[in-house]
Design an enzyme around this catalytic site. Structure first.
Site, PDB file in Angstrom:
ATOM      1  N   HIS A 177      10.082 -46.988  47.013  1.00 32.92           N
ATOM      2  CA  HIS A 177       9.074 -47.737  47.763  1.00 32.92           C
ATOM      3  C   HIS A 177       8.254 -48.579  46.796  1.00 32.92           C
ATOM      4  O   HIS A 177       7.786 -48.080  45.763  1.00 32.92           O
ATOM      5  CB  HIS A 177       8.153 -46.779  48.524  1.00 32.92           C
ATOM      6  CG  HIS A 177       7.013 -47.464  49.209  1.00 32.92           C
ATOM      7  ND1 HIS A 177       7.178 -48.223  50.353  1.00 32.92           N
ATOM      8  CD2 HIS A 177       5.681 -47.527  48.908  1.00 32.92           C
ATOM      9  CE1 HIS A 177       6.007 -48.716  50.723  1.00 32.92           C
ATOM     10  NE2 HIS A 177       5.078 -48.312  49.868  1.00 32.92           N
ATOM     11  N   SER A 179       4.901 -51.139  46.524  1.00 35.19           N
ATOM     12  CA  SER A 179       3.692 -51.677  47.143  1.00 35.19           C
ATOM     13  C   SER A 179       2.625 -51.822  46.069  1.00 35.19           C
ATOM     14  O   SER A 179       2.757 -51.273  44.971  1.00 35.19           O
ATOM     15  CB  SER A 179       3.190 -50.766  48.267  1.00 35.19           C
ATOM     16  OG  SER A 179       2.539 -49.625  47.728  1.00 35.19           O
ATOM     17  N   ASP A 191      10.972 -51.005  51.150  1.00 33.51           N
ATOM     18  CA  ASP A 191      11.625 -49.697  51.078  1.00 33.51           C
ATOM     19  C   ASP A 191      13.122 -49.847  50.842  1.00 33.51           C
ATOM     20  O   ASP A 191      13.769 -50.733  51.427  1.00 33.51           O
ATOM     21  CB  ASP A 191      11.386 -48.912  52.374  1.00 33.51           C
ATOM     22  CG  ASP A 191       9.913 -48.626  52.615  1.00 33.51           C
ATOM     23  OD1 ASP A 191       9.343 -47.827  51.858  1.00 33.51           O
ATOM     24  OD2 ASP A 191       9.336 -49.217  53.555  1.00 33.51           O
TER      25      ASP A 191
END
Length: 201
Positions: A177, A179, A191
């Protein structure tokens, strides 16, 4: 101004990222004083070359190429606190693609990450390992696969399972993931599922 000049300028305006990046790079360097040794006293650092196919949301596909090095120093610190496992540092290059062949959106991502690995036991007489890590990454393009991730710097989080085929070879399944942890909006995140093969060298 080149894209990497802009990336560097953005990165070094963030003191927290400066410290994280410097710490990870230094920790990932060879540690001859603390390297694991055999009975003969010869240092035997363990390196792994990792190649993975990554599948993201929708038509996002890619390849991850990484080198991972075990840290005897950090592993001993971990075990001093009664935690059975190993600590490694990974440096990787990721190549992503999105869209049909005549209209492809591409991205390149460089990442460095500490990785904690511990045994879950044996399956069919082979070791099954779990993996966890949070690192930092630099994206070439902040707009990819229809998403605006706002910043070139992103955190790389991972959870994985590793099946040890032999002392040198293993296969893995990982969830990745990316971010910026909400430091800049929007922050939709990206993802991926990665199926990989690793070889000790």
């Amino acid at each position: 101004m080149s894209v990497f000049t802009r990336l560097k300028a953005r990165l070094w305006r963030k003191p927290v990222l400066q410290v994280l990046t410097a710490a990870l790079l230094v920790a990932g360097l060879p540690q001859p004083v603390f390297a694991a040794t055999s009975e003969s006293g010869v240092a035997e650092p363990r390196h792994q070359l990792h190649l993975a196919y990554v599948q993201g949301e929708g038509d996002v596909q890619g390849v991850k190429v990484a080198v991972q090095r075990e840290s005897d120093l950090f592993t001993r610190y971990l075990q001093d606190y009664g935690i059975a496992g190993t600590v490694s540092f990974e440096m990787s290059a990721n190549f992503w693609r999105f869209g049909p062949e005549n209209d492809t959106d591409q991205n390149v991502v460089l990442a460095v990450s500490p990785v904690l690995t511990f045994s879950l036991g044996k399956v069919f007489e082979k070791e099954l390992l779990a993996e966890f890590g949070i690192g930092v990454s630099l994206l070439d393009d902040t707009t990819f696969a229809g998403k605006n991730v706002s910043s070139h710097y992103q955190f790389e989080d991972r959870l994985g399972l590793i099946y040890q085929l032999s002392h040198e070879d293993s296969i893995s399944l990982r969830y990745l993931h990316y971010s910026n942890a909400g430091f800049k909006k929007p922050n939709p995140g990206l993802d991926f599922i990665a199926l990989g093969y690793s070889r000790v060298f």
